[in-house]
Design a protein around this motif. Sequence first.
Motif, PDB file in Angstrom:
ATOM      1  N   PRO A  71      23.869 -62.157 -70.439  1.00 35.00           N
ATOM      2  CA  PRO A  71      22.521 -61.625 -70.076  1.00 35.00           C
ATOM      3  C   PRO A  71      22.717 -60.268 -69.372  1.00 35.00           C
ATOM      4  CG  PRO A  71      23.170 -63.356 -68.563  1.00 35.00           C
ATOM      5  CD  PRO A  71      24.257 -63.206 -69.760  1.00 35.00           C
ATOM      6  N   ASN A  72      21.582 -59.433 -69.245  1.00 34.11           N
ATOM      7  CA  ASN A  72      21.476 -58.353 -68.379  1.00 34.11           C
ATOM      8  C   ASN A  72      21.774 -58.469 -67.187  1.00 34.11           C
ATOM      9  OD1 ASN A  72      20.870 -57.000 -70.928  1.00 34.11           O
ATOM     10  ND2 ASN A  72      18.842 -57.041 -70.905  1.00 34.11           N
ATOM     11  N   GLU A  73      21.280 -59.553 -66.419  1.00 30.67           N
ATOM     12  CA  GLU A  73      21.554 -59.688 -64.884  1.00 30.67           C
ATOM     13  C   GLU A  73      22.827 -59.691 -64.451  1.00 30.67           C
ATOM     14  OE1 GLU A  73      19.852 -62.225 -67.246  1.00 30.67           O
ATOM     15  OE2 GLU A  73      17.658 -61.067 -66.899  1.00 30.67           O
ATOM     16  N   LEU A  74      23.561 -60.120 -65.370  1.00 26.90           N
ATOM     17  CA  LEU A  74      25.464 -59.754 -65.070  1.00 26.90           C
ATOM     18  C   LEU A  74      25.899 -58.381 -65.149  1.00 26.90           C
ATOM     19  CD1 LEU A  74      26.861 -63.380 -66.464  1.00 26.90           C
ATOM     20  CD2 LEU A  74      26.015 -62.610 -64.094  1.00 26.90           C
ATOM     21  N   ALA A  75      24.949 -57.737 -65.780  1.00 29.10           N
ATOM     22  CA  ALA A  75      25.425 -56.098 -65.835  1.00 29.10           C
ATOM     23  C   ALA A  75      25.976 -55.666 -64.472  1.00 29.10           C
ATOM     24  CB  ALA A  75      24.637 -55.399 -66.613  1.00 29.10           C
ATOM     25  N   PRO A  76      25.226 -55.653 -63.622  1.00 31.27           N
ATOM     26  CA  PRO A  76      25.736 -54.887 -62.411  1.00 31.27           C
ATOM     27  C   PRO A  76      26.939 -55.536 -61.892  1.00 31.27           C
ATOM     28  CG  PRO A  76      23.443 -55.461 -62.125  1.00 31.27           C
ATOM     29  CD  PRO A  76      24.098 -56.344 -63.299  1.00 31.27           C
ATOM     30  N   TYR A  77      27.193 -56.840 -61.819  1.00 30.57           N
ATOM     31  CA  TYR A  77      28.580 -57.223 -61.617  1.00 30.57           C
ATOM     32  C   TYR A  77      29.705 -56.898 -62.556  1.00 30.57           C
ATOM     33  CZ  TYR A  77      32.450 -60.645 -61.349  1.00 30.57           C
ATOM     34  OH  TYR A  77      33.635 -61.343 -61.026  1.00 30.57           O
ATOM     35  N   VAL A  78      29.627 -56.867 -63.760  1.00 28.86           N
ATOM     36  CA  VAL A  78      30.671 -56.559 -64.639  1.00 28.86           C
ATOM     37  C   VAL A  78      30.648 -54.940 -64.512  1.00 28.86           C
ATOM     38  CG1 VAL A  78      31.190 -56.168 -67.165  1.00 28.86           C
ATOM     39  CG2 VAL A  78      30.263 -58.544 -66.388  1.00 28.86           C
ATOM     40  N   GLN A  79      29.732 -53.959 -64.294  1.00 27.20           N
ATOM     41  CA  GLN A  79      30.006 -52.705 -64.194  1.00 27.20           C
ATOM     42  C   GLN A  79      30.842 -52.495 -62.666  1.00 27.20           C
ATOM     43  OE1 GLN A  79      28.692 -50.030 -65.869  1.00 27.20           O
ATOM     44  NE2 GLN A  79      30.457 -49.039 -64.696  1.00 27.20           N
ATOM     45  N   GLY A  80      30.697 -53.240 -61.778  1.00 29.76           N
ATOM     46  CA  GLY A  80      31.271 -53.084 -60.396  1.00 29.76           C
ATOM     47  C   GLY A  80      32.771 -53.634 -60.644  1.00 29.76           C
ATOM     48  N   GLN A  81      33.084 -54.568 -61.685  1.00 30.76           N
ATOM     49  CA  GLN A  81      34.195 -55.102 -62.026  1.00 30.76           C
ATOM     50  C   GLN A  81      34.971 -53.977 -62.815  1.00 30.76           C
ATOM     51  OE1 GLN A  81      34.794 -57.519 -59.590  1.00 30.76           O
ATOM     52  NE2 GLN A  81      36.120 -58.120 -61.028  1.00 30.76           N
ATOM     53  N   THR A  82      34.410 -53.167 -63.690  1.00 28.79           N
ATOM     54  CA  THR A  82      34.963 -52.167 -64.728  1.00 28.79           C
ATOM     55  C   THR A  82      35.456 -50.941 -63.705  1.00 28.79           C
ATOM     56  OG1 THR A  82      33.056 -50.961 -65.292  1.00 28.79           O
ATOM     57  CG2 THR A  82      33.709 -53.002 -66.625  1.00 28.79           C
ATOM     58  N   LYS A  83      34.563 -50.688 -62.659  1.00 23.81           N
ATOM     59  CA  LYS A  83      34.898 -49.682 -61.811  1.00 23.81           C
ATOM     60  C   LYS A  83      36.181 -49.948 -60.938  1.00 23.81           C
ATOM     61  CE  LYS A  83      30.246 -47.794 -60.789  1.00 23.81           C
ATOM     62  NZ  LYS A  83      29.323 -47.532 -59.873  1.00 23.81           N
ATOM     63  N   GLU A  84      36.430 -51.086 -60.811  1.00 24.28           N
ATOM     64  CA  GLU A  84      37.829 -51.774 -60.108  1.00 24.28           C
ATOM     65  C   GLU A  84      38.813 -51.442 -61.010  1.00 24.28           C
ATOM     66  OE1 GLU A  84      38.343 -52.432 -56.744  1.00 24.28           O
ATOM     67  OE2 GLU A  84      36.290 -51.614 -56.310  1.00 24.28           O
ATOM     68  N   ALA A  85      38.742 -51.912 -62.137  1.00 25.13           N
ATOM     69  CA  ALA A  85      39.538 -51.910 -63.252  1.00 25.13           C
ATOM     70  C   ALA A  85      39.867 -50.237 -63.626  1.00 25.13           C
ATOM     71  CB  ALA A  85      39.082 -52.525 -64.537  1.00 25.13           C
ATOM     72  N   VAL A  86      39.097 -49.357 -63.624  1.00 27.45           N
ATOM     73  CA  VAL A  86      39.311 -48.117 -63.693  1.00 27.45           C
ATOM     74  C   VAL A  86      40.210 -47.408 -62.483  1.00 27.45           C
ATOM     75  CG1 VAL A  86      38.279 -45.474 -63.891  1.00 27.45           C
ATOM     76  CG2 VAL A  86      37.397 -47.388 -65.464  1.00 27.45           C
ATOM     77  N   ILE A  87      40.096 -47.797 -61.346  1.00 26.53           N
ATOM     78  CA  ILE A  87      40.872 -47.296 -60.253  1.00 26.53           C
ATOM     79  C   ILE A  87      42.612 -47.857 -60.521  1.00 26.53           C
ATOM     80  CG2 ILE A  87      41.479 -47.934 -57.882  1.00 26.53           C
ATOM     81  CD1 ILE A  87      38.451 -47.954 -57.470  1.00 26.53           C
ATOM     82  N   ALA A  88      42.427 -49.197 -61.124  1.00 28.82           N
ATOM     83  CA  ALA A  88      43.797 -49.608 -61.467  1.00 28.82           C
ATOM     84  C   ALA A  88      44.437 -48.901 -62.489  1.00 28.82           C
ATOM     85  CB  ALA A  88      43.574 -51.115 -61.886  1.00 28.82           C
ATOM     86  N   MET A  89      43.637 -48.551 -63.546  1.00 30.19           N
ATOM     87  CA  MET A  89      44.317 -47.552 -64.771  1.00 30.19           C
ATOM     88  C   MET A  89      44.788 -46.390 -64.259  1.00 30.19           C
ATOM     89  SD  MET A  89      41.556 -48.291 -67.629  1.00 30.19           S
ATOM     90  CE  MET A  89      40.871 -49.890 -68.015  1.00 30.19           C
ATOM     91  N   HIS A  90      43.965 -45.703 -63.286  1.00 28.25           N
ATOM     92  CA  HIS A  90      44.475 -44.410 -62.717  1.00 28.25           C
ATOM     93  C   HIS A  90      45.623 -44.627 -61.894  1.00 28.25           C
ATOM     94  CE1 HIS A  90      41.627 -41.695 -64.001  1.00 28.25           C
ATOM     95  NE2 HIS A  90      40.382 -42.473 -63.693  1.00 28.25           N
ATOM     96  N   LYS A  91      45.990 -45.650 -61.065  1.00 31.03           N
ATOM     97  CA  LYS A  91      47.045 -46.042 -60.495  1.00 31.03           C
ATOM     98  C   LYS A  91      48.353 -46.314 -61.856  1.00 31.03           C
ATOM     99  CE  LYS A  91      45.229 -47.921 -56.295  1.00 31.03           C
ATOM    100  NZ  LYS A  91      44.947 -48.936 -55.587  1.00 31.03           N
ATOM    101  N   ALA A  92      47.971 -46.804 -62.605  1.00 28.75           N
ATOM    102  CA  ALA A  92      48.915 -47.309 -63.726  1.00 28.75           C
ATOM    103  C   ALA A  92      49.443 -46.049 -64.615  1.00 28.75           C
ATOM    104  CB  ALA A  92      48.381 -48.201 -64.793  1.00 28.75           C
ATOM    105  N   PHE A  93      48.617 -45.045 -64.506  1.00 26.03           N
ATOM    106  CA  PHE A  93      48.930 -43.820 -65.408  1.00 26.03           C
ATOM    107  C   PHE A  93      48.576 -42.424 -64.318  1.00 26.03           C
ATOM    108  CE2 PHE A  93      47.800 -46.717 -68.555  1.00 26.03           C
ATOM    109  CZ  PHE A  93      48.994 -46.978 -69.337  1.00 26.03           C
ATOM    110  N   PRO A  94      49.417 -42.473 -63.476  1.00 27.27           N
ATOM    111  CA  PRO A  94      49.069 -41.168 -62.544  1.00 27.27           C
ATOM    112  C   PRO A  94      49.563 -40.081 -63.339  1.00 27.27           C
ATOM    113  CG  PRO A  94      51.261 -42.141 -61.869  1.00 27.27           C
ATOM    114  CD  PRO A  94      50.628 -43.286 -62.886  1.00 27.27           C
ATOM    115  N   PRO A  95      48.942 -38.815 -62.607  1.00 26.96           N
ATOM    116  CA  PRO A  95      49.379 -37.564 -63.115  1.00 26.96           C
ATOM    117  C   PRO A  95      50.840 -37.240 -63.114  1.00 26.96           C
ATOM    118  CG  PRO A  95      47.274 -37.395 -61.772  1.00 26.96           C
ATOM    119  CD  PRO A  95      48.034 -38.929 -61.600  1.00 26.96           C
ATOM    120  N   ALA A  96      51.388 -36.586 -63.935  1.00 21.62           N
ATOM    121  CA  ALA A  96      52.818 -36.402 -63.906  1.00 21.62           C
ATOM    122  C   ALA A  96      52.858 -35.253 -62.760  1.00 21.62           C
ATOM    123  CB  ALA A  96      53.096 -35.526 -65.494  1.00 21.62           C
TER     124      ALA A  96
END
Length: 133
Positions: free
Chosen positions: A106-131
Amino acid sequence: MASIHNDVPLNTPADKVWDAVRDFGALHERLAPGFVTACTRDGDARIVTFANGSVAREVLVDCDDARQRLVYAINSERLKHYSASVQVIAESEASCRLVWIIDMLPNELAPYVQGQTKEAVIAMHKAFPPAAT
């Protein structure tokens, strides 16, 4: 239906990022370490444990090496619909974009999922730091 879009620039070659994305059972080690604390394979699915303690069963729908695109779905009591795609697009020899799109109900869970994806993106940037230059 809620649609969540993440367009993640990474200063890493596309083939290196794609190799991590397509490694479906190693999400916690290669793509989003820290955000995902455990990931085990169960046939065509992976059981994912997140840093906040929640657990999801993600079913592999498609893994397209030619398009560098992976699709997975979650079926649960809370989510009526959840389908996500992750595609890696080369920007140059040394950089790429990871485009992660989630369609869900349901749409009502979208803000929670969006918040989680922001945390995931932070982790991705840590996993692939700039050279280092």
